[in-house]
Design an enzyme around this catalytic site. Structure first.
Site, PDB file in Angstrom:
ATOM      1  N   PHE A   1      27.314  28.698  39.840  1.00  0.00           N
ATOM      2  CA  PHE A   1      27.746  29.144  41.155  1.00  0.00           C
ATOM      3  C   PHE A   1      28.215  27.922  41.957  1.00  0.00           C
ATOM      4  O   PHE A   1      28.136  26.788  41.484  1.00  0.00           O
ATOM      5  CB  PHE A   1      26.600  29.848  41.881  1.00  0.00           C
ATOM      6  CG  PHE A   1      26.012  30.991  41.101  1.00  0.00           C
ATOM      7  CD1 PHE A   1      26.526  32.265  41.228  1.00  0.00           C
ATOM      8  CD2 PHE A   1      24.942  30.778  40.231  1.00  0.00           C
ATOM      9  CE1 PHE A   1      25.990  33.321  40.494  1.00  0.00           C
ATOM     10  CE2 PHE A   1      24.401  31.820  39.494  1.00  0.00           C
ATOM     11  CZ  PHE A   1      24.924  33.095  39.626  1.00  0.00           C
TER      12      PHE A   1
ATOM     13  N   SER B   1      25.699  38.134  36.294  1.00  0.00           N
ATOM     14  CA  SER B   1      24.795  37.260  37.045  1.00  0.00           C
ATOM     15  C   SER B   1      25.222  37.215  38.509  1.00  0.00           C
ATOM     16  O   SER B   1      26.396  36.988  38.808  1.00  0.00           O
ATOM     17  CB  SER B   1      24.813  35.841  36.464  1.00  0.00           C
ATOM     18  OG  SER B   1      24.314  35.836  35.148  1.00  0.00           O
TER      19      SER B   1
ATOM     20  N   CYS C   1      19.350  33.178  40.359  1.00  0.00           N
ATOM     21  CA  CYS C   1      20.336  33.903  39.566  1.00  0.00           C
ATOM     22  C   CYS C   1      19.646  35.102  38.937  1.00  0.00           C
ATOM     23  O   CYS C   1      18.733  34.945  38.128  1.00  0.00           O
ATOM     24  CB  CYS C   1      20.911  32.979  38.487  1.00  0.00           C
ATOM     25  SG  CYS C   1      21.969  33.814  37.285  1.00  0.00           S
TER      26      CYS C   1
ATOM     27  N   THR D   1      20.066  39.211  37.166  1.00  0.00           N
ATOM     28  CA  THR D   1      20.966  39.999  36.331  1.00  0.00           C
ATOM     29  C   THR D   1      21.076  41.428  36.842  1.00  0.00           C
ATOM     30  O   THR D   1      20.061  42.087  37.094  1.00  0.00           O
ATOM     31  CB  THR D   1      20.454  40.023  34.875  1.00  0.00           C
ATOM     32  OG1 THR D   1      20.395  38.687  34.383  1.00  0.00           O
ATOM     33  CG2 THR D   1      21.369  40.832  33.990  1.00  0.00           C
TER      34      THR D   1
ATOM     35  N   ALA E   1      11.142  38.845  37.228  1.00  0.00           N
ATOM     36  CA  ALA E   1       9.927  38.688  36.440  1.00  0.00           C
ATOM     37  C   ALA E   1       8.902  37.841  37.187  1.00  0.00           C
ATOM     38  O   ALA E   1       9.172  37.311  38.273  1.00  0.00           O
ATOM     39  CB  ALA E   1      10.251  38.070  35.087  1.00  0.00           C
TER      40      ALA E   1
ATOM     41  N   HIS F   1      18.905  28.269  39.491  1.00  0.00           N
ATOM     42  CA  HIS F   1      17.530  28.042  39.050  1.00  0.00           C
ATOM     43  C   HIS F   1      16.779  27.323  40.174  1.00  0.00           C
ATOM     44  O   HIS F   1      16.995  26.135  40.414  1.00  0.00           O
ATOM     45  CB  HIS F   1      17.501  27.206  37.773  1.00  0.00           C
ATOM     46  CG  HIS F   1      18.235  27.857  36.644  1.00  0.00           C
ATOM     47  ND1 HIS F   1      18.733  27.151  35.581  1.00  0.00           N
ATOM     48  CD2 HIS F   1      18.566  29.161  36.414  1.00  0.00           C
ATOM     49  CE1 HIS F   1      19.333  27.972  34.743  1.00  0.00           C
ATOM     50  NE2 HIS F   1      19.254  29.196  35.232  1.00  0.00           N
TER      51      HIS F   1
ATOM     52  N   THR G   1      25.353  20.027  53.018  1.00  0.00           N
ATOM     53  CA  THR G   1      25.296  18.573  52.936  1.00  0.00           C
ATOM     54  C   THR G   1      24.079  18.077  53.713  1.00  0.00           C
ATOM     55  O   THR G   1      23.836  18.502  54.837  1.00  0.00           O
ATOM     56  CB  THR G   1      26.569  17.943  53.531  1.00  0.00           C
ATOM     57  OG1 THR G   1      27.700  18.383  52.778  1.00  0.00           O
ATOM     58  CG2 THR G   1      26.497  16.414  53.470  1.00  0.00           C
TER      59      THR G   1
END
Length: 211
Positions: free
Chosen positions: A2, A40, A47, A49, A67, A105, A157
């Site tokens: 991404f 995704s 991220c 699904t 999960a 992640h 930033t």
């Protein structure tokens, strides 16, 4: 992959399941024809699904499964019906890389320490806001002044760093088209450190071990 450029703000409609696995239904403005099963989607950072997609007025409703690891290490475990989340579709070859490379992640949670308007130069469109956040001690070394950081799926930033504290500046447009306008002191955000900083630190550690 991404870029940290939010393309829509979705709303959680329902949450089912327990701490082992939860299914969340999210309403958004995306065209359902453009979301394939298994696609995704970055949902305020993580991220996730798409496991189902159906048309809805003004866009679609898609469902994702989260999960135990995701529920425990991100803010997803606290999401309820009505929670608004930043959304971004996965990067395609040829897309403009306007932010920075983001994996989806999440490394940990950052906490907002303060929020204050930046005085001077305000226009009819509003004022910018400076947020000061505290990074987890284990991640603070990856946050560098003028480097990039991803917070709740938004590429930003870093303006300044002092120990585990760092600041980012949000312009009125970003405050209006993301969930940042709702954020307050004490809120926790999904933090993903810069990919390059992470690998640079690992390389330095490896060199130190081999010296």
């Amino acid at each position: 992959m991404f870029t940290g450029l939010v393309s829509d703000v979705g709303t959680v409609l329902s949450v089912e399941g327990d701490e082992r696995l939860r299914r969340l239904a999210i309403r958004c403005a995306y065209d359902p024809a453009t979301i394939a099963l298994g696609a995704s989607i970055a949902c305020s950072g993580p991220c996730l699904t798409a496991v189902s997609v159906e048309p809805a007025e003004g866009g679609c409703i898609f469902a994702v499964d989260a999960a135990a690891e995701t529920l425990a290490r991100t803010t997803v475990g606290a999401w309820r019906a009505g929670t608004r989340i930043n959304l971004e579709r996965s990067l395609r070859i040829g897309d403009e890389l306007g932010g920075h490379l983001v994996t989806g992640h999440v490394d940990g949670l950052a906490e907002i320490v303060s929020r204050e308007p930046v005085t001077g130069g305000e226009g009819d469109w509003g004022a910018s806001e400076r947020f000061t956040l505290r990074a987890p001690d284990a991640l603070a070394r990856f946050v560098a002044e003028k480097g990039s950081v991803c917070l709740d799926g938004t590429s930003l930033t870093v303006n300044g760093v002092e120990g585990a504290l760092f600041s980012v500046l949000l312009i009125p447009h970003t405050l209006a088209v993301t969930t940042w306008g709702e954020r307050r002191q004490g809120d926790r955000l999904n933090l993903e450190v810069d990919l390059i900083a992470r690998y640079a630190a690992r390389l330095t550690e490896a060199r130190g071990l081999s010296a």
